[in-house]
Write a protein that holds these residues in place. Structure first.
Motif, PDB file in Angstrom:
ATOM      1  N   GLN A  43       0.593  -1.192   0.072  1.00  0.00           N
ATOM      2  CA  GLN A  43      -0.021  -0.172   0.114  1.00  0.00           C
ATOM      3  C   GLN A  43       0.846   1.149  -0.109  1.00  0.00           C
ATOM      4  O   GLN A  43       0.384   2.274  -0.278  1.00  0.00           O
ATOM      5  N   ASP A  44       2.251   1.050   0.464  1.00  0.00           N
ATOM      6  CA  ASP A  44       2.902   2.253   0.420  1.00  0.00           C
ATOM      7  C   ASP A  44       3.538   2.678  -0.910  1.00  0.00           C
ATOM      8  O   ASP A  44       4.329   3.620  -1.046  1.00  0.00           O
ATOM      9  N   LEU A  45       3.542   1.599  -1.727  1.00  0.00           N
ATOM     10  CA  LEU A  45       4.098   1.954  -3.178  1.00  0.00           C
ATOM     11  C   LEU A  45       3.228   2.994  -4.165  1.00  0.00           C
ATOM     12  O   LEU A  45       1.955   2.914  -3.762  1.00  0.00           O
ATOM     13  N   PRO A  46       4.027   3.686  -4.662  1.00  0.00           N
ATOM     14  CA  PRO A  46       3.357   4.534  -5.628  1.00  0.00           C
ATOM     15  C   PRO A  46       2.286   3.810  -6.506  1.00  0.00           C
ATOM     16  O   PRO A  46       2.724   2.692  -6.866  1.00  0.00           O
ATOM     17  N   PRO A  47       1.089   4.490  -6.943  1.00  0.00           N
ATOM     18  CA  PRO A  47       0.301   3.748  -7.672  1.00  0.00           C
ATOM     19  C   PRO A  47       0.679   3.275  -9.103  1.00  0.00           C
ATOM     20  O   PRO A  47       0.198   2.007  -9.561  1.00  0.00           O
ATOM     21  N   SER A  66      12.329   6.849 -13.350  1.00  0.00           N
ATOM     22  CA  SER A  66      12.484   7.677 -12.372  1.00  0.00           C
ATOM     23  C   SER A  66      14.049   7.560 -11.904  1.00  0.00           C
ATOM     24  O   SER A  66      14.828   6.958 -12.322  1.00  0.00           O
ATOM     25  N   CYS A  67      14.081   8.503 -10.843  1.00  0.00           N
ATOM     26  CA  CYS A  67      15.561   8.381 -10.339  1.00  0.00           C
ATOM     27  C   CYS A  67      15.536   8.528  -8.563  1.00  0.00           C
ATOM     28  O   CYS A  67      16.322   8.853  -8.033  1.00  0.00           O
ATOM     29  N   GLU A  68      14.309   8.300  -8.207  1.00  0.00           N
ATOM     30  CA  GLU A  68      14.209   8.222  -6.701  1.00  0.00           C
ATOM     31  C   GLU A  68      12.866   7.214  -6.409  1.00  0.00           C
ATOM     32  O   GLU A  68      11.981   7.292  -7.169  1.00  0.00           O
ATOM     33  N   LEU A  69      12.997   6.904  -5.006  1.00  0.00           N
ATOM     34  CA  LEU A  69      11.886   6.161  -4.629  1.00  0.00           C
ATOM     35  C   LEU A  69      11.459   6.589  -3.313  1.00  0.00           C
ATOM     36  O   LEU A  69      12.460   6.930  -2.330  1.00  0.00           O
ATOM     37  N   LEU A  77      15.767   7.676  -1.135  1.00  0.00           N
ATOM     38  CA  LEU A  77      16.816   6.677  -2.134  1.00  0.00           C
ATOM     39  C   LEU A  77      16.649   7.320  -3.608  1.00  0.00           C
ATOM     40  O   LEU A  77      15.639   7.184  -4.049  1.00  0.00           O
ATOM     41  N   GLN A  78      17.853   7.599  -3.933  1.00  0.00           N
ATOM     42  CA  GLN A  78      17.888   8.335  -5.301  1.00  0.00           C
ATOM     43  C   GLN A  78      19.086   7.941  -6.019  1.00  0.00           C
ATOM     44  O   GLN A  78      20.255   7.372  -5.298  1.00  0.00           O
ATOM     45  N   TRP A  79      19.042   7.519  -7.211  1.00  0.00           N
ATOM     46  CA  TRP A  79      19.980   7.186  -8.258  1.00  0.00           C
ATOM     47  C   TRP A  79      20.142   8.119  -9.553  1.00  0.00           C
ATOM     48  O   TRP A  79      19.025   8.512  -9.880  1.00  0.00           O
ATOM     49  N   TYR A  80      21.288   8.305 -10.080  1.00  0.00           N
ATOM     50  CA  TYR A  80      21.827   9.114 -11.053  1.00  0.00           C
ATOM     51  C   TYR A  80      22.761   8.150 -11.928  1.00  0.00           C
ATOM     52  O   TYR A  80      23.683   7.771 -11.378  1.00  0.00           O
TER      53      TYR A  80
END
Length: 86
Positions: A43-47, A66-69, A77-80
């Motif tokens: 339920q915490d996951l984006p739709p 995307s580049c973040e969660l 949590l970000q990634w590039y």
């Protein structure tokens, strides 16, 4: 014409709450995303992630779009994508 090397995403810098920056390969980042997604309540996951049946598909979708969660209040949590050599 742009060099195709500019669009390769083989290495990533990952930024995480209370952690030093990490440099990960594509497969290492996918593994990290899968582990992180497994720890989150559905339920915490984006739709847009809830529509996928597998953690692998969710992780690949995140990597592609995307580049973040959002991993919780006050956490990130970000990634590039980065190029480590010329």
């Amino acid at each position: 014409m742009p060099d195709s090397l500019m669009y390769q995403q083989d290495n990533f810098v990952v930024l995480e709450t209370n952690q030093p920056e990490q440099f990960l390969t594509l497969s290492e980042l996918l593994d990290k995303l899968k582990i992180t997604l497994q720890q989150l309540i559905i339920q915490d996951l984006p739709p847009d992630l809830q529509k996928f049946d597998t953690v692998e598909a969710q992780a690949q979708y995140l990597l592609d779009t995307s580049c973040e969660l959002d991993v919780g209040p006050g956490q990130y949590l970000q990634w590039y994508a980065v190029r480590l050599e010329k």
